[in-house]
Every structure is written in structure tokens, then in C-alpha cells.
Design an enzyme around this catalytic site. Structure first.
Site, PDB file in Angstrom:
ATOM      1  N   LYS A 132       0.859  -1.180   0.000  1.00 52.81           N
ATOM      2  CA  LYS A 132       0.000   0.000   0.000  1.00 52.81           C
ATOM      3  C   LYS A 132       0.900   1.236   0.000  1.00 52.81           C
ATOM      4  O   LYS A 132       1.889   1.293   0.720  1.00 52.81           O
ATOM      5  CB  LYS A 132      -0.869  -0.007   1.253  1.00 52.81           C
ATOM      6  N   HIS A 173       1.053   5.248  29.171  1.00 55.43           N
ATOM      7  CA  HIS A 173       0.449   4.861  27.890  1.00 55.43           C
ATOM      8  C   HIS A 173       1.161   3.668  27.262  1.00 55.43           C
ATOM      9  O   HIS A 173       0.569   2.959  26.433  1.00 55.43           O
ATOM     10  CB  HIS A 173       0.442   6.056  26.924  1.00 55.43           C
ATOM     11  N   ARG A 194      15.317  18.714  20.225  1.00 47.51           N
ATOM     12  CA  ARG A 194      14.315  18.197  21.164  1.00 47.51           C
ATOM     13  C   ARG A 194      14.052  19.204  22.273  1.00 47.51           C
ATOM     14  O   ARG A 194      12.897  19.482  22.628  1.00 47.51           O
ATOM     15  CB  ARG A 194      14.796  16.874  21.759  1.00 47.51           C
TER      16      ARG A 194
END
Length: 624
Positions: free
Chosen positions: A107, A224, A358
Site C-alpha cells: 500500500k 500509555h 528536542r
């Protein structure tokens, strides 16, 4: 399982001269795609499946196993008796398919950051699930979108980018160093880990696990990353992907463990303590594979590469790190008995720039004073709405905002849309939450009083923050207006930790380099070997104070409270301290405007006599 065996078993005819009872085992091995584990018999079996059975006797005579296939050259084949060039090319072509991902139709995504991205069909199967599509509705930068109008990108495109870059890096290593014996299984697992590393993010990304859950459910230590593992398991089982993974050559559960270990580290950290090698998915000789998606060693990983480029693009901030250059120089070298990803010695300056980028992103965007207070206000709204939001999970059980993390079916339904769900509700139980969100929409925000720093980093606890807020309310200057009353609940104190990604440690100390004259020896490069202009410290704490009252009189008083509080706590002078409280700043001698040095001490001075005609003037020059 039986259906997968038949195509290969059909190749073995009754007259086949090579038949043993163990032949079925080799069929499974072939589908594993881990050719490095093959013995001579399995290598010969693969030749027959490729229509090259006439050469299996030559391979058997030379005892060629799967490990040796990567090293076979045209000259080697000619020496063992394959005289025809066409036959040799055919054999080499078939062998290359073992370590290159199958030529299945991929894809193609047109990504604004990486251009046209091709992804393996197995990755597409994962993307086309409700659990992954959920990421379309999670803002990558949470509340920062309320400050930067372009920061509307989501976790969905970031995860696709990380999966793509993970494949780029592992295949670059594979092509540059075939002796690493990276298999198709390895490549696919690394790509899947990159694709799924952020499945566990909640509404407004880091706000959910960084602010909301710790306040809604203190003490559980939920992150998370844990939810990413739970969501990945749920994604695989809910969509029946295990047979699909096996068809593409993955070995279960070994490869599922490997994927999850790349996302969150060892699956059983307590059980892994004391063990030399804590991982189950891959052996120690493939330790470098664990540094691609989430590098626990030095923080240089494809996750950062994508969000640096993607966030800078959407924020309108210049990105001075080019991951394509790192890909050119990445090599695996042995360091203290383990294999690690290293880069060229001349790249050390670029890596310092990467970590500086960063830090700049955190200062300018991620820790923006307005973005942070908006997330604080959203957190307050969510806490007030928590028990009134009901989400149906597995077995019809209902969950709240804070308990949905316990059930992945419920958590799949929890996205940023909960903001609008509260904002547009008519429920009287959500009235307080609704008003807070309306204030955000109408830009009636808490106001930042200023920013300061402690002389030494402080250990932040919830009790300490509450104590500071009480101290702020009690820090009443003598000149303050008597008709303004400020309470502890009128103040919000935030302590922000800014670093280069590894706390107070210099991450470059954990990076190893190689020289062009010796590609195999890993060396360390110290900061003083690079530049004297590099930072002396790699972490600092910032203390910000906000006021919930926004009328002019309350704000003026609150700013004076803040300055006096900084004096009492012996914190650094706020940048606008002389403006908001000129009558207070002279109370602290070290706050005098004497061009003080970085260590807080007045710069050294010397007298210079200047002669202009008959006059002498004494001039003080300060040096930092």
C-alpha cells in the site's frame, strides 16, 4: 495450520529420493522465514520448492545450512559445480527472497513528511482495524493545537511514519551488514512495533497519562506504554490476526513478545532483574533490534526522528536534524559483549544538534505556557466529568473516563471527542466541566504570573505543590491592596523538567561511534572532545505559577504575591520582576542588576583608567 502445509507438502512426490518422517517439521520452518535456523535438510527442501532440486546434492555435499546462505556468491556456486551462469543467477535470486520482504503488493501512502511510503500488506491489515483507526482522533500534541494553529496532526500519521522509518533503518542495517543475519521476521516485527508503539495514548495524548490519570487514580503508576501493549493484544485477538501473521511468516507467541518488548521493554521487569539478557523475543546477539523503535540506551530512535520532522513541519519550526544522514552512517558494532547501533565519529556534532532540537521543541511548543495551562484546564474539566461519562466495554460493563483504561473495548471508544461530548452536553452533572471547556474555547484562560527556578532540583510531590500554593496566598506584600483576597485555590503551580531525554545525564555518553579506518571498533567521544560551547548541564527544572482570577486588580496583586514568594523561597528572579514588583526586588541583594554570572555570583570587575584630556574616569567592566 494444515491448510498452510499443503502447498509445500505437495512438492514432495512418492518417488522423491529425500523423504524422512521429519519432513513436516521443515515445512513449518520454511514458513517461519527464519532461514538462519535451517539445517542442511531444510536448505535442500527450500531448493526443491523453488524448482532447483537438481542442485540439492551439491548443497548437501558442502553441508550448506541456512546461516551460510547469506554468504554464497556467484563464484562459490561455480566452485560447487553450478557451471551455467543462468542457473547460478536463478539460485541467487531465490536465495535473496529469504532475507527480503516478500514482493507482495504494498500500500502506498503520500505522506507530507516522508513522501510516498510503502507498507507491507500485514501492516495494512493492522492499520485497517478499529483499534488503530482510533488514532485518527487523538491529537499528536494535545492542547498545543490551541496555541499553534497548524498543530492539527494526529497519532495516526505519526505511527505510520514510525513504522515506515523502523523498516528503513532495519533494512539499511540488513543491506550494509548481511552478517547480522536479519530475517524477514525481524524486519516485519520491527515495523509492526513502530506502527503500534502509540496505540495506548488517551485523549489529548500526554495530558491523559501525565496529568489526568495521576489525579483521577493516584498511585496506580499507569503509563500509555502499558496501554499500548494491552491495546495491541486486543487488536490482534479482536480482528483474528494471528493466522494472518503466521501466513506472513511470524512465529507466535515469540514474535508477539518481541513486538511488545520493543515498545515497552522487558515484559516482566521484576523477573528480568539480575538476568544478563532480560528479553524473550530475540536472543542477545540481536540486541541492536531493541534500539530502533524505543531506544532505552541513548534515546536515538525512529520515534524521535518522525516526531521531530512532523511536529516541526506542523508547528512552523525549523528542524535541524536529518535522519536520512543517520541512515547512511548507521552500523552495528560490538560494545561490552552486546551489539549496538553506532554511527560515524564525525556525526557527533549532529547528534548534539538533535537533542538540542528536542529541547527547543519542548521550550517553544510542548511546554508552552499557554498550551500547558489549557491542558491543566481540560484536566480539571475531565476530573469533574469523570464519573458522569459512561463508556460501554466488554460484556456490557460500563466504565468512566478514568476506568476505561482497564478495558480495551471501552478504551477504544475514548478519544479527543470527549471534549465535544462534554462541551455540547446538556446534562446538569456536567455543568462545571462544560463551563471550563467554554472558557477555553472563548480564551478565558488562567494567567501566567511568571517563571522561576530553584537553586537545586526539588523532588515534586502533590503535597509540596499544595503547600506552595498555600504559601503563595500568604505571601502578601505590605504595599498590596487590602481589598483583594487571594486563596490557595486561586493559584496553580507547575514544575516542568526540561532535559536532553535522559534526565541529568548526557545522552551522547551512551552513544558509540566508529571511524572510517575501522568500521568494527566502537569508541566513545566525550563532550570536551567536541566543543567547549556545549551545555554544562543537561537538565533543569522550571517552576511556573498561574492565577485563576483574571481581573486586573487580582492579577496585579497575584504577581506581587509571586515575586515575594520567590524571594522567600530563594528562587531565581522572574524575568519581569522589576516591572511587576519594582518595590520588592531591591529586598534581595542577589537580584540586583549587576550583570551577575550564570552561577548567581557577581561577575569579577576591574578598574580601567580612561584619560580624556585632563579628566580621569573610573569604568567597571564586568566579565562573565
Amino acid at each position: 495450520m494444515e491448510n498452510r502445509k499443503r502447498p509445500l507438502e505437495a512438492v514432495v512426490t512418492p518417488n522423491d529420493s529425500y523423504q524422512t518422517p521429519e519432513k513436516k517439521v521443515s515445512v513449518v520452518r520454511l514458513l517461519d522465514s527464519d532461514y538462519t535456523q535451517w539445517e542442511v535438510a531444510e536448505t535442500c527442501h527450500y531448493l526443491r520448492t523453488e524448482g532447483l532440486g537438481e542442485w540439492e546434492d551439491a548443497f548437501r555435499a558442502q553441508k550448506i545450512t541456512g546461516v551460510g546462505l547469506r554468504y554464497l556468491s556467484d563464484a562459490d556456486l561455480e566452485r560447487i559445480g553450478v557451471q551455467c551462469l543462468g542457473d547460478r543467477l536463478k539460485i541467487l535470486h531465490s536465495l535473496r527472497k529469504l532475507w527480503q520482504i516478500e514482493a507482495e503488493p504494498n500500500k502506498v501512502f503520500n505522506d507530507p513528511i516522508h513522501g510516498h511510503v510503502e507498507l507491507h500488506p500485514l501492516l495494512i491489515k493492522i492499520i485497517d482495524t478499529p483499534q488503530f483507526q482510533r488514532l485518527r482522533n487523538l491529537k499528536q500534541l494535545g492542547g498545543t493545537y490551541f496555541v499553534f494553529p497548524g498543530a492539527s496532526h494526529n497519532r495516526f500519521e505519526h505511527c505510520i511514519g514510525v513504522g515506515y522509518l523502523a523498516g528503513r533503518l532495519v533494512q539499511a542495517l540488513n543491506q550494509r551488514q548481511p552478517e547480522l543475519l536479519i530475517s524477514r521476521r525481524d524486519i516485519l516485527c520491527v515495523q509492526i512495533a513502530g506502527l503500534c508503539h502509540d496505540l495506548g495514548h488517551g485523549p489529548f495524548s500526554h495530558m491523559f497519562d501525565g496529568q489526568f490519570i495521576p489525579k483521577a487514580r493516584p498511585g496506580i503508576g499507569w503509563k500509555h506504554e502499558k496501554a499500548s501493549l494491552d491495546m495491541f493484544d486486543y487488536l490482534v485477538n479482536d480482528n483474528g490476526l494471528k493466522p494472518v501473521m503466521q501466513q506472513h511468516g511470524l512465529v507466535l507467541p515469540e514474535d508477539l513478545d518481541f513486538i511488545k518488548e520493543q515498545i515497552a521493554g522487558p515484559l516482566d521487569p521484576s523477573g528480568a532483574q539480575g538476568k544478563k539478557w532480560p528479553y524473550k523475543g530475540r536472543p542477545e546477539d540481536k540486541s541492536f533490534l531493541y534500539e530502533i523503535v524505543a531506544n532505552k540506551r541513548n534515546g536515538i530512535d525512529v520515534d524521535k526522528w518522525d516526531y521531530f520532522a512532523r511536529d516541526c513541519y506542523h508547528l512552523g519550526i525549523q528542524n535541524n536534524f536529518d535522519y536520512r544522514r543517520f541512515l547512511k552512517f548507521a552500523r552495528v558494532c560490538e560494545v561490552d559483549g552486546q551489539k549496538h547501533i553506532c554511527t560515524r565519529d564525525k556525526e557527533v556534532g549532529n547528534l548534539y544538534d538533535m537533542f538540542h532540537t528536542r529541547n527547543c521543541l519542548h521550550r517553544r511548543a510542548y511546554q508552552h505556557k499557554v498550551g500547558n495551562i489549557i491542558e491543566t484546564m481540560i484536566t480539571e474539566a475531565f476530573l469533574k466529568a469523570d464519573k458522569h461519562i459512561q463508556i460501554e466495554g466488554s460484556g456490557g460493563k460500563m466504565f468512566t473516563l478514568s476506568t476505561a483504561i482497564d478495558d480495551m473495548e471501552a478504551y477504544t471508544k475514548l478519544t479527543d471527542h470527549v471534549f465535544e461530548q462534554i462541551l455540547y452536553s446538556s446534562s446538569p452533572e456536567l455543568a462545571e466541566s462544560r463551563q471550563i471547556l467554554r472558557n477555553i474555547i472563548c480564551r478565558r484562560l488562567y494567567k501566567c504570573l511568571g517563571q522561576t527556578q530553584a537553586k537545586k532540583p526539588v523532588k515534586v510531590t502533590r503535597e509540596m505543590i499544595q503547600s506552595w500554593e498555600a504559601d503563595l496566598a500568604q505571601s502578601i506584600p505590605q504595599s498590596s491592596s487590602q481589598d483583594v483576597s487571594l486563596q490557595p485555590e486561586d493559584f496553580v503551580v507547575q514544575v516542568i523538567f526540561m532535559d536532553y531525554g535522559m534526565g541529568e545525564e548526557n545522552p551522547i555518553n551512551n552513544v558509540r561511534f566508529y571511524c572510517k579506518d575501522d568500521l568494527t571498533t566502537a569508541i566513545q567521544i566525550r563532550k570536551n572532545q567536541v566543543s567547549k560551547l556545549l551545555p554544562e548541564q543537561f537538565a533543569e527544572q522550571l517552576i511556573r505559577v498561574y492565577c485563576k482570577k483574571t481581573d486586573d486588580r487580582s492579577l496585579e496583586a497575584a504577581k506581587k504575591h509571586f515575586v515575594l514568594w520567590c524571594i522567600k523561597k530563594d528562587f531565581s528572579k522572574p524575568q519581569d520582576g522589576d516591572i511587576i514588583a519594582p518595590e520588592l526586588t531591591p529586598l534581595k541583594a542577589s537580584w540586583a542588576n549587576n550583570n551577575e554570572g550564570e552561577d548567581g555570583k557577581a561577575g569579577s570587575s576591574r578598574r580601567v583608567n580612561c584619560v580624556n584630556g585632563h579628566e580621569k574616569a573610573k569604568v567597571h567592566l564586568s566579565f562573565h
